[in-house]
Design an enzyme around this catalytic site. Structure first.
Site, PDB file in Angstrom:
ATOM      1  N   GLU A  46      -4.416   0.357   6.331  1.00  0.00           N
ATOM      2  CA  GLU A  46      -3.522  -0.805   6.389  1.00  0.00           C
ATOM      3  C   GLU A  46      -2.277  -0.494   7.216  1.00  0.00           C
ATOM      4  O   GLU A  46      -1.846  -1.308   8.030  1.00  0.00           O
ATOM      5  CB  GLU A  46      -3.135  -1.216   4.965  1.00  0.00           C
ATOM      6  N   GLU A  64       1.363   8.221   9.602  1.00  0.00           N
ATOM      7  CA  GLU A  64       1.358   7.248   8.508  1.00  0.00           C
ATOM      8  C   GLU A  64       0.639   7.767   7.271  1.00  0.00           C
ATOM      9  O   GLU A  64       0.956   7.338   6.155  1.00  0.00           O
ATOM     10  CB  GLU A  64       0.712   5.942   8.980  1.00  0.00           C
TER      11      GLU A  64
END
Length: 976
Positions: free
Chosen positions: A67, A142
């Protein structure tokens, strides 16, 4: 082009949904099987969402990391962070992505047609053609990576999701919610941490991560939702031609499996961390949890929310009262999660003891059996139904577009049945049926079936362990040391090299040509005029009434605003207590439980707030107000006034047993809230050192209030202390709730205004008139840089100050600075390089300003970044396009569409702040006129507020101890 003419889609269903004032469509993309739903209506706040079923197989957080990372560059938008570029330069009303236990969704919303198209384009490109296959640096940044500055450095782990989830795992309430779900569904995806367990995240490999995207991010596994006023056929044609048609059908095994019901109830014990020295007593969470049918049962979907209210959530509800009366937990509440295929109902006692487990369960079962035998209180059921129906019909979700919330609710059924997207958003018939069912034994039968006879249930104990965080941190350090010791010199060199390469990648500016590929509006697309506030000050027989003539669909939004100028500052914590106990104690007419039901039968809710309003002409001056707000259908207007009058003039404060219960509940909730929202807590506390307005807010809602609440809890357990509290609450009521302090604020058209003057006069005449001297509100602040230790794994770091005290006038360009800091300088240095989950800044019109971090692995490093912010601004040299992005982002934040109640609140604030439209327009002109030179000049503002050197940190033992020289005071956030 009409939808029926789109040969690439098959229309499964088309019909009118009057409940939503929309034409609805269910479609299927013929080539790929992509699922599509549409709600076409006249709402210009348009919404697009694309979602995927993404059931994880383990707790590495792969769905969550995907995501984050698909928004880090794509085929047509190859910059490192298109998401940030969009936030900077979009008029979006919502822009984000969310990972759930079984799905990942990417929603956007905008009122601007061109902007909406741009956002949809970037998001579609991101999910289908992300740059994650081109470099593993996106995954490392991330997700997670090993980090070493040089060969002699300690080996550490960093990554945005890794640190975000360390923060999530630091909250006992979050741990409890996760463990409840895991306890009921151990064999399916709901028994896995989709966000990622920090202990497990480093097990995820780059290839496994890519395989997850290859499998699930395919049109055949997609769900596309469009809502609002747009050419639906045009949008679907665009989506097909540019994205869906590029793919062939793929059979994707993403079905969400159901957990087989347990043969017998289960008991589970899980730990959570508290600090060394924290009390082990009354620090356990007890929870009784049930798997409740299916989210595809449209009646059950709503019915259990009503049961939640009638059994436990409402004050005085039978389960809550029985447990509190027995001293089982300081805060007793229930939760109903119907966003899963198999919903969960839980009853929770917080701040209890493990030894109370059997009594906890037995008490709940005894109450449930009694409810089935004698029948649930019909008034409680009616109150719960009316309250939920009011919310449904009002559809006021504050700053969130209602189309967005409808879309998320659509997924609650659509994800599990392609043909049932609307069953939970089309609810008028459901409410009507439940009102009939409530007359019989439908709800009692639900208790018998799903709570008493249901073996698919668990008792979960979340038990405190002193120093668990420190122990796990030490275990991780030892593990990393051992791993480093096992590495060859070449392996170590590789980690050092990759650490350096990642930072170089992060610091390397994007190609200007690639940046220009991000769609951008023009300056002339932006509205030049500031939103006008709407109010007319009226007077009726001596009562001041502020009227906001706004269409509200026959709902009156009323606030009773009482000036607090005649209250000494030492009473501020008591004022906050007063706000919290009003409506929660017996009155002369009702028990508190009956009163709560009356409120919810006749109104959409009564709430209290303590607010400060800065004078626009002299920002050193402000008003503090005690506000009681009610929303009500105009037909029940008289009853709303009667209920508020009853609450403020006939509450019985002498029920010290009930006061103890309320104090305990407040303490338990604040204990969690102050830590989990540590960025807000730290910012408010830091600003309170020098800002009188912030000092007031801290005294009524922050650490200042929490410390006073701790003392009040000790005091109420003594006869003398209890008497003082009761007397003070009574005196405060008589000093505050007086006609000469009152302003009645009403939002509604002239039709909704009918009856307001007469009711206001009658209300004012019922208020106190006796002479009460409680002093004057004078604030004296003092700087005391503080650190508050928690058992968490991350920091919340704030530097605050005030620029107005240095002679600087508020400039509208500071809104541009907020966007710049949050999505450029702080974003790059705090989040991208530092690994924190969030960072932000604020600049208020009274000069109060702050830099803040959220779920931050660092402390000193973040302060260093703050210190260099002014230099960054003085050397700012980006091009006009970049500045335009920041301007658009600032306008987007400023122009968030207002609900009817929001328009009223805007007008009330303008009136109480003595605001003038010419000043508001000047600030907007300054924002729109921001130039490179303007931005450089804002360095003076940053220097000015940073000079105050107000510092507050909420964080871990280790990091605070390392930086203890920075603080005047170090203590535990929670003193137990």
């Amino acid at each position: 082009m009409r939808l029926e003419e789109l040969a690439t889609y098959e229309i499964i269903e088309k019909r009118r949904i009057e409940d939503l004032n929309s034409d609805s469509y269910i479609l299927r993309h013929r080539k790929t099987g992509a699922r599509v739903t549409l709600l076409s209506n006249d709402d210009n706040n348009k919404v697009f969402t694309i979602g995927f079923r993404t059931p994880p197989k383990n707790s590495t957080g792969v769905a969550h990391i995907i995501e984050h990372t698909v928004l880090c560059g794509s085929r047509e938008f190859p910059v490192k962070d298109p998401f940030v570029e969009l936030v900077k330069g979009s008029l979006n009303t919502f822009l984000n992505a969310m990972t759930f236990p079984d799905k990942t969704v990417y929603p956007i919303a905008s009122c601007n047609d061109a902007d909406f198209q741009n956002l949809m384009h970037v998001y579609l490109d991101a999910v289908f053609y992300p740059n994650i296959y081109k470099t593993d640096k996106i995954f490392k940044q991330e997700g997670w990576h090993y980090e070493m500055e040089d060969k002699d450095s300690d080996l550490t782990i960093n990554g945005v999701v890794y640190n975000e989830m360390k923060g999530a795992f630091s909250s006992a309430d979050d741990v409890l919610s996760r463990e409840i779900q895991n306890s009921l569904y151990p064999d399916i995806t709901y028994g896995i941490e989709s966000g990622g367990d920090p202990d497990v995240i480093p097990e995820l490999t780059y290839e496994e991560y890519l395989d997850f995207h290859r499998k699930y991010y395919h049109p055949s596994n997609s769900y596309i939702y469009l809502y609002g006023d747009m050419d639906m056929a045009e949008k679907l044609d665009y989506i097909d031609k540019n994205y869906l048609s590029n793919f062939d059908y793929l059979k994707v095994d993403s079905e969400i499996q159901r957990q087989q019901a347990f043969d017998a109830p289960r008991e589970i014990h899980k730990p959570y961390s508290i600090l060394e020295g924290d009390s082990m007593e009354q620090n356990t969470y007890l929870s009784y949890n049930f798997s409740v049918g299916s989210t595809l049962d449209r009646k059950l979907y709503v019915a259990f929310d009503i049961l939640d209210y009638a059994l436990c959530s409402a004050p005085g509800a039978p389960i809550k009262k029985a447990l509190i009366d027995k001293g089982i937990g300081q805060d007793v509440y229930s939760e109903y999660d119907n966003g899963l295929q198999q919903p969960v109902f839980s009853i929770i006692a917080k701040n209890a003891d493990a030894a109370q487990k059997d009594e906890f369960v037995n008490t709940i079962r005894e109450v449930l059996e009694q409810q089935v035998r004698d029948g649930i209180d019909k008034k409680s059921l009616l109150a719960g139904l009316n309250f939920d129906e009011f919310k449904y019909r009002e559809a006021d979700f504050g700053r969130f577009p209602k189309g967005l919330l409808y879309g998320l609710q659509v997924f609650d059924s659509w994800l599990y049945d392609d043909n049932s997207p609307w069953i939970n958003v089309e609810a008028n018939d459901t409410f009507a049926q439940l009102k009939e069912d409530a007359k019989g034994r439908y709800f009692e039968e639900l208790i018998q079936k799903y709570l008493l006879d249901n073996t698919h249930r668990t008792v979960l104990l979340l038990e405190p362990v002193q120093g668990l965080t420190e122990k796990k941190d030490e275990e991780l350090r030892a593990k990393l040391e051992a791993y480093k010791a096992s590495l060859s010199a070449d392996d170590i060199d590789k980690i050092v090299r990759e650490t350096k390469e990642l930072k170089e990648y992060q610091e390397q500016p994007d190609d200007p040509e690639d940046l220009r590929k991000i769609p951008l509006l023009k300056l002339e697309d932006l509205k030049k005029e500031a939103d006008k506030f709407v109010y007319e000050l009226k007077e009726y027989q001596g009562v001041k009434i502020l009227h906001h003539d706004v269409f509200t669909n026959e709902i009156d939004y009323i606030s009773f605003v009482f000036d607090l100028k005649n209250i000494d500052a030492k009473y501020l914590p008591y004022v906050s207590v007063l706000k919290k106990v009003l409506g929660m104690l017996d009155t002369d007419k009702h028990t508190y439980g009956d009163l709560y039901n009356e409120i919810n039968i006749y109104t959409g809710g009564i709430s209290g707030a303590i607010s400060t309003y800065t004078n626009s002409d002299d920002v050193t001056q402000f008003e503090t107000a005690f506000e009681i707000s009610v929303k009500v259908l105009h037909s029940n207007l008289d009853k709303a006034f009667e209920l508020v009058q009853e609450i403020i003039t006939s509450t019985r404060f002498d029920d010290t047993k009930r006061l103890k219960e309320i104090f305990g509940e407040q303490y338990a909730r604040l204990q969690s809230d102050l830590a989990s929202a540590g960025h807000q807590t730290a910012a408010l506390r830091a600003m309170s050192y020098i800002s009188p307005a912030a000092y007031v807010s801290d005294c009524v809602s922050g650490i200042g209030y929490f410390r006073n609440l701790e003392q009040l809890i000790r005091d109420i357990n003594t006869e003398e202390g209890a008497k003082q509290i009761v007397d003070t609450l009574g005196k405060l009521s008589r000093a505050i709730f007086r006609a000469d302090n009152l302003l009645v604020d009403i939002t509604g058209t002239d039709k909704e205004y009918q009856g307001i003057p007469e009711n206001s006069k009658k209300f004012a005449d019922s208020l106190y008139t006796d002479t009460i001297d409680m002093g004057r509100l004078e604030i004296h602040t003092s700087k005391k840089n503080e650190a508050f230790k928690t058992a968490g794994q991350v920091q919340y770091v704030c530097r605050a100050g005030n620029f107005a005290s240095k002679g600087l006038r508020y400039n509208g360009a500071l809104r541009v600075l907020k966007v710049m800091m949050g999505y450029d300088y702080l974003w790059k240095n705090i989040r991208v390089i530092g690994g924190a989950y969030g960072c932000m800044s604020s600049y208020a019109k009274n000069g109060d300003s702050a830099f803040v971090t959220y779920r931050d692995p660092n402390l000193k490093n973040s302060i260093d970044v703050f210190e260099k912010a002014a230099d960054y601004l003085r050397n700012f040299d980006d091009d006009d396009r970049t500045i335009l992005q920041y301007i658009i982002g600032a306008i987007s934040d400023l122009d968030t569409p207002k609900t009817p109640s929001g328009k009223g609140a805007y007008g009330l604030t303008a009136y109480l702040c003595n605001a003038r439209m010419e000043n508001i327009q000047r600030n907007r002109d300054e924002l729109l006129g921001t130039t490179k030179e303007t931005i450089r000049s804002l360095a003076d503002y940053v220097d000015a507020f940073m000079q105050d050197e107000c510092l507050c940190v909420i964080g871990t033992n280790d990091k605070i101890d390392e930086a203890k020289d920075l603080f005047d005071n170090v203590e535990q956030l929670v003193n137990r």
